[in-house]
Design an enzyme around this catalytic site. Structure first.
Site, mmCIF file in Angstrom:
data_model
loop_
_atom_site.group_PDB
_atom_site.id
_atom_site.type_symbol
_atom_site.label_atom_id
_atom_site.label_comp_id
_atom_site.label_asym_id
_atom_site.label_seq_id
_atom_site.Cartn_x
_atom_site.Cartn_y
_atom_site.Cartn_z
ATOM 1 N N CYS A 289 35.854 36.860 33.303
ATOM 2 C CA CYS A 289 35.065 35.753 32.768
ATOM 3 C C CYS A 289 33.591 36.131 32.622
ATOM 4 O O CYS A 289 32.844 36.152 33.604
ATOM 5 C CB CYS A 289 35.220 34.532 33.673
ATOM 6 S SG CYS A 289 34.244 33.123 33.137
ATOM 7 N N CYS B 264 31.130 33.371 33.543
ATOM 8 C CA CYS B 264 30.911 33.181 34.981
ATOM 9 C C CYS B 264 30.116 34.339 35.584
ATOM 10 O O CYS B 264 29.231 34.116 36.411
ATOM 11 C CB CYS B 264 32.237 33.109 35.738
ATOM 12 S SG CYS B 264 33.580 32.284 34.907
ATOM 13 N N ASP B 265 30.439 35.574 35.211
ATOM 14 C CA ASP B 265 29.918 36.728 35.943
ATOM 15 C C ASP B 265 28.958 37.621 35.153
ATOM 16 O O ASP B 265 28.428 38.586 35.696
ATOM 17 C CB ASP B 265 31.101 37.600 36.420
ATOM 18 C CG ASP B 265 32.025 36.830 37.357
ATOM 19 O OD1 ASP B 265 31.516 35.945 38.071
ATOM 20 O OD2 ASP B 265 33.230 37.105 37.373
#
Ligand code: NAP
Length: 271
Positions: A94, A97-98
């Site tokens: 992701c 997200c990261d």
């Protein structure tokens, strides 16, 4: 979400929070509001009956007027040995997200669908270089995204290439390169990266509902327009299991709220 080390895009949490902690907070919140939590695995359902029937792993049956299916989706992985070693240590599924953890660093995205193209564009805004690795010489993703990716000077495309092995260092274990294999001529080529994002699609957790409610061609639950109703009366669905597009915790939480409101309305009109 519990497998995500750090969540940095959930509204209201400006300090980084672990996925596990966020889920723990949601659970305590639900319990505080009067929800009853039962740990069980649903192994079969009968939606032809009213009340609806859910069969549990331990032999218990649940007879309910309404059910919200929120069983989520699993990111698909390449399933090679070195991937497991560096998962969470440079490898993620992701970019939203990261991605921020790789600010001004070199990364790779693996995949050729719309998600991979979008992740490459997103990472190009954050990272110094993005290597996009695709197993064919033609992308599956949307044309408009393809054009954007091809025009972005920060993105280097490696066509006809697959990951032969993820490479890295020990103590601490950390990804620092990928060995690529050209599928046409078998040649090997090593690229230096600090992060790798596997974006090869996701699999919704719907096997138990197959044949009981309507699913799309990829197994996601079909919901009605902007609502969370499925094609079966009393059966609703929320979150990633019915969302092949956004796949974000906040979107899933929002659709959970929509589902609760839909159920409330349904129960109010139920004789
Ligand atoms: P997808 O469309 O299924 O694409 C998966 C990609 O990963 C394909 O290019 C596939 O290669 C590749 N792949 C699959 N298994 C692989 C493996 N083992 N090794 C290497 N490559 C592999 O999945 P997605 O991109 O996650 O998109 C899912 C759905 O969401 C699609 O319907 C998409 O249109 C939608 N979506 C839409 C948007 C948007 O509209 N903006 C954004 C994201 C997603 P091949 O092409 O060779 O099969």
């Amino acid at each position: 979400l519990t497998a995500t080390n750090e969540v940095e895009n959930y509204p209201g949490f400006d300090e980084v929070i672990s996925g596990f902690e966020l889920m723990d907070k949601m659970q305590s919140h639900a319990l505080k509001m009067g929800a009853v939590l039962i740990d069980d695995i649903i192994t079969d359902v009968d939606f032809s009956k009213s009340p609806l029937v859910l069969m549990g792993d331990n032999g218990d049956e649940y007879h309910v007027d309404a059910v919200i299916i929120a069983t989520g989706a699993k990111a698909r992985w390449l399933e090679i040995e070195s991937e497991a070693k560096y998962k969470g240590r440079g490898i993620s599924a992701c970019a939203t997200c990261d991605g921020f953890f790789f600010k001004n660093k070199e990364v790779a995205v693996i995949g050729g669908g719309s998600k991979a193209l979008e992740e490459a564009m997103h990472l190009a805004n954050i990272c110094s270089k993005v290597n996009l690795i695709h197993r064919r010489d033609e992308f599956r993703g949307e044309k408009v995204l393809q054009e954007k990716v091809m025009q972005n000077p920060k993105i280097t495309i490696h066509y006809d290439s697959v990951v032969d092995e993820f490479l890295g260092q020990e103590n601490p274990t950390k990804l620092n390169a990928i060995r690529l294999k050209n599928v046409k001529n078998g040649s090997l080529n090593e690229i230096k990266v600090d992060g790798a994002f596997v974006a090869i699609g996701s699999t919704p957790n719907t096997s138990v509902f197959k044949g009981h409610i309507e699913l799309d061609e990829n197994g996601f639950i079909k919901t009605e327009g902007k609502r969370t109703l499925t094609n079966v009366k009393g059966v609703f669905s929320a979150g990633d299991v019915q969302d092949p597009i956004y796949c974000q915790a906040i979107v899933a939480a929002g659709s959970g709220c929509m589902s609760a409101l839909d159920v409330q309305e349904y129960l109010m009109h139920l004789k």
